[in-house]
Design an enzyme around this catalytic site. Structure first.
Site, PDB file in Angstrom:
ATOM      1  N   GLY A  28       5.390  -6.878   4.895  1.00  0.00           N
ATOM      2  CA  GLY A  28       4.356  -7.331   5.895  1.00  0.00           C
ATOM      3  C   GLY A  28       3.209  -6.435   6.423  1.00  0.00           C
ATOM      4  O   GLY A  28       3.416  -5.320   5.759  1.00  0.00           O
ATOM      5  N   HIS A  34      -1.690  -5.043  -0.731  1.00  0.00           N
ATOM      6  CA  HIS A  34      -0.700  -5.980  -0.783  1.00  0.00           C
ATOM      7  C   HIS A  34      -1.708  -7.195  -1.422  1.00  0.00           C
ATOM      8  O   HIS A  34      -1.163  -7.984  -2.254  1.00  0.00           O
ATOM      9  CB  HIS A  34      -0.090  -6.348   0.528  1.00  0.00           C
ATOM     10  CG  HIS A  34       0.709  -5.616   1.428  1.00  0.00           C
ATOM     11  ND1 HIS A  34       0.394  -5.084   2.418  1.00  0.00           N
ATOM     12  CD2 HIS A  34       1.930  -5.170   0.907  1.00  0.00           C
ATOM     13  CE1 HIS A  34       1.510  -4.022   2.547  1.00  0.00           C
ATOM     14  NE2 HIS A  34       2.460  -4.183   1.875  1.00  0.00           N
ATOM     15  N   GLN A  58      17.240  -1.090   2.970  1.00  0.00           N
ATOM     16  CA  GLN A  58      16.653  -0.183   2.379  1.00  0.00           C
ATOM     17  C   GLN A  58      16.295   0.944   3.285  1.00  0.00           C
ATOM     18  O   GLN A  58      15.674   2.052   2.666  1.00  0.00           O
ATOM     19  CB  GLN A  58      15.654  -0.728   1.497  1.00  0.00           C
ATOM     20  CG  GLN A  58      14.242  -1.195   2.312  1.00  0.00           C
ATOM     21  CD  GLN A  58      13.412  -1.974   1.514  1.00  0.00           C
ATOM     22  OE1 GLN A  58      13.464  -3.055   0.988  1.00  0.00           O
ATOM     23  NE2 GLN A  58      12.252  -1.434   1.332  1.00  0.00           N
ATOM     24  N   LYS A 146       1.940   1.965  -6.815  1.00  0.00           N
ATOM     25  CA  LYS A 146       1.935   2.594  -5.332  1.00  0.00           C
ATOM     26  C   LYS A 146       3.610   3.153  -5.487  1.00  0.00           C
ATOM     27  O   LYS A 146       3.876   4.247  -5.116  1.00  0.00           O
ATOM     28  CB  LYS A 146       1.730   2.153  -4.167  1.00  0.00           C
ATOM     29  CG  LYS A 146       2.165   2.613  -2.905  1.00  0.00           C
ATOM     30  CD  LYS A 146       1.015   3.586  -2.414  1.00  0.00           C
ATOM     31  CE  LYS A 146       1.475   4.537  -1.439  1.00  0.00           C
ATOM     32  NZ  LYS A 146       2.637   3.661  -0.325  1.00  0.00           N
ATOM     33  N   VAL A 173      -4.259   0.584  -4.783  1.00  0.00           N
ATOM     34  CA  VAL A 173      -5.346   0.362  -4.037  1.00  0.00           C
ATOM     35  C   VAL A 173      -5.699   1.546  -3.191  1.00  0.00           C
ATOM     36  O   VAL A 173      -4.789   1.827  -2.518  1.00  0.00           O
ATOM     37  CB  VAL A 173      -5.646  -0.982  -3.376  1.00  0.00           C
ATOM     38  CG1 VAL A 173      -6.918  -1.076  -2.547  1.00  0.00           C
ATOM     39  CG2 VAL A 173      -5.253  -2.181  -4.305  1.00  0.00           C
ATOM     40  N   SER A 182      -1.482   2.339   2.634  1.00  0.00           N
ATOM     41  CA  SER A 182       0.210   2.076   2.896  1.00  0.00           C
ATOM     42  C   SER A 182       0.240   1.661   4.477  1.00  0.00           C
ATOM     43  O   SER A 182      -0.547   2.095   5.318  1.00  0.00           O
ATOM     44  CB  SER A 182       0.974   3.276   2.992  1.00  0.00           C
ATOM     45  OG  SER A 182       2.196   3.186   3.592  1.00  0.00           O
ATOM     46  N   ARG A 184       2.223   2.227   6.510  1.00  0.00           N
ATOM     47  CA  ARG A 184       2.659   3.590   7.217  1.00  0.00           C
ATOM     48  C   ARG A 184       1.613   4.577   7.646  1.00  0.00           C
ATOM     49  O   ARG A 184       1.782   5.346   8.334  1.00  0.00           O
ATOM     50  CB  ARG A 184       3.751   4.528   6.599  1.00  0.00           C
ATOM     51  CG  ARG A 184       5.096   3.493   6.559  1.00  0.00           C
ATOM     52  CD  ARG A 184       6.361   4.433   5.890  1.00  0.00           C
ATOM     53  NE  ARG A 184       7.510   3.980   6.075  1.00  0.00           N
ATOM     54  CZ  ARG A 184       8.442   3.345   5.221  1.00  0.00           C
ATOM     55  NH1 ARG A 184       7.836   3.373   3.924  1.00  0.00           N
ATOM     56  NH2 ARG A 184       9.499   2.918   5.616  1.00  0.00           N
TER      57      ARG A 184
HETATM   58  P1  AMP Z   1       5.585  -2.941   0.965  1.00  0.00           P
HETATM   59  O1  AMP Z   1       4.990  -3.949   2.004  1.00  0.00           O
HETATM   60  O2  AMP Z   1       5.310  -1.570   1.392  1.00  0.00           O
HETATM   61  O3  AMP Z   1       7.125  -3.298   0.677  1.00  0.00           O
HETATM   62  O4  AMP Z   1       4.646  -3.102  -0.249  1.00  0.00           O
HETATM   63  C1  AMP Z   1       4.769  -4.515  -0.923  1.00  0.00           C
HETATM   64  C2  AMP Z   1       4.479  -4.356  -2.423  1.00  0.00           C
HETATM   65  O5  AMP Z   1       2.844  -4.093  -2.248  1.00  0.00           O
HETATM   66  C3  AMP Z   1       4.911  -3.386  -3.346  1.00  0.00           C
HETATM   67  O6  AMP Z   1       5.067  -3.862  -4.429  1.00  0.00           O
HETATM   68  C4  AMP Z   1       4.147  -2.126  -3.159  1.00  0.00           C
HETATM   69  O7  AMP Z   1       4.015  -1.256  -4.172  1.00  0.00           O
HETATM   70  C5  AMP Z   1       2.744  -2.834  -2.993  1.00  0.00           C
HETATM   71  N1  AMP Z   1       1.787  -2.073  -2.268  1.00  0.00           N
HETATM   72  C6  AMP Z   1       1.889  -1.066  -1.233  1.00  0.00           C
HETATM   73  N2  AMP Z   1       0.602  -0.528  -1.235  1.00  0.00           N
HETATM   74  C7  AMP Z   1      -0.188  -0.819  -2.329  1.00  0.00           C
HETATM   75  C8  AMP Z   1      -1.333  -0.042  -2.775  1.00  0.00           C
HETATM   76  N3  AMP Z   1      -1.915   0.847  -1.962  1.00  0.00           N
HETATM   77  N4  AMP Z   1      -1.854  -0.494  -3.832  1.00  0.00           N
HETATM   78  C9  AMP Z   1      -1.211  -1.621  -4.437  1.00  0.00           C
HETATM   79  N5  AMP Z   1       0.099  -2.016  -4.211  1.00  0.00           N
HETATM   80  C10 AMP Z   1       0.554  -1.683  -3.233  1.00  0.00           C
END
Ligand code: AMP
Length: 293
Positions: A28, A34, A58, A146, A173, A182, A184
């Site tokens: 989220g 995303h 995690q 990423k 991206v 990110s 974060r």
């Molecule tokens: P997360 O919500 O951080 O667990 O990310 C969910 C998915 O989005 C994961 O497969 C990440 O690798 C992908 N993701 C996060 N940031 C990026 C980004 N800047 N570019 C492409 N995919 C991303």
């Protein structure tokens, strides 16, 4: 767009989806990174499922589970606009009810890089992703480069446990100044946000050295490392140049595609970035075949 919060509702809604199904697992607080996975899933499948779950298993002790940014109503609007068919938003109690005691553990490739710095992290990731695969039953699952090690680990799990699906890898991206998006990044102060561009500058510097013919892995790692340490606000955890499938550090002149990855703390968050070498491998349609083999 249907939004469901229980396994029973998810199974019912899933059974009503037509044709090939793509799933996009997320924690989220969605951003354009995303949404690029959602767009890729939308394009290649008849139906798209997204999941939103900040997975407690995690996160290690002292990590940011409690403060991880959340905004489910905003996420749902973004997913609705992107044409997602079904969103699964489980609670921690639903995913890990009292008495829960089953985990999925991938071995070698989880011991390095992020795994070495975050014990138990990938055990949490593979467990929740296996559970999400079992309930969403996707034909394709979308992950971002990423989190490159996550891609390698999940591909390994899918092969080893015979999940009947294809893992699709999508390019990173970035902000216009190179910072990888990110969730974060919201933790960064203005000054830290500026310093955080050191990560993309670091892999770019090493990438340019590679393109100019440098093949010594120590020199390539050091080139990236030097760029990071020039920023006082950047505290480097590691810079790695590793095989794209085993994630073993490369100690001989680079011949095959390799993954240059780094993690650094900038203020509160640990930020990750990476690139494949040669640089021409990034942003390619066959990225999926390269990272994780
Ligand atoms: P997360 O919500 O951080 O667990 O990310 C969910 C998915 O989005 C994961 O497969 C990440 O690798 C992908 N993701 C996060 N940031 C990026 C980004 N800047 N570019 C492409 N995919 C991303």
């Amino acid at each position: 767009m249907k939004v469901v919060e229980t396994i029973a509702d998810l199974r019912t809604a899933r059974s009503e989806l037509k044709g090939q199904v793509g799933v996009v697992p997320t924690m989220g607080y969605l951003h354009a990174g995303h949404m690029s996975l959602v767009a890729a899933a939308r394009e290649a499948n008849d139906s798209v499922v997204a999941t939103i779950f900040v997975n407690p298993t995690q996160f290690g002790e002292g990590e940011d589970l409690a403060s991880y940014p959340r905004d489910v109503p905003r996420d749902l609007n973004m997913l609705r606009e992107a044409g997602v068919d079904l969103v699964f938003v489980p609670s921690p109690g639903l995913m890990y009810p009292p008495g829960y005691q089953t985990y999925v553990s991938v071995e070698q490739v989880t011991r390095r890089l992020e795994g070495a710095h975050r014990p138990g992290h990938f055990r949490g990731v593979t467990t929740v992703v296996a559970k999400l695969f079992n309930v969403t039953l996707p034909d394709r699952a979308y992950f971002g480069q990423k989190d490159a090690q996550q891609v390698v680990v999940i591909k390994r799990m899918v092969r080893d446990l015979n999940f009947p699906l294809t893992v699709i890898v999508c390019p990173i991206v970035r902000e216009p100044d190179g910072l990888a998006l990110s969730s974060r990044n919201v933790y960064l102060s203005d000054e830290e946000r500026e310093a955080a561009t050191a990560l993309s500058r670091a892999w770019r510097a090493a990438g340019e050295a590679y393109e100019s013919g440098e093949r010594d892995p120590d020199v390539l790692r050091q080139t990236a490392h030097n760029m990071l340490t020039q920023e006082v606000l950047v505290d480097v955890d590691y810079v790695s140049l590793a095989d794209v499938e085993s994630l073993e550090e490369v100690h001989h002149p680079v011949e095959n595609p390799v993954l240059l990855s780094m993690t650094a703390r900038v203020g509160k968050p640990r930020l990750l970035d990476n690139c494949l070498l040669p640089l021409s491998l990034n942003n390619r349609a066959d990225l999926t075949q390269i990272l994780g083999g």
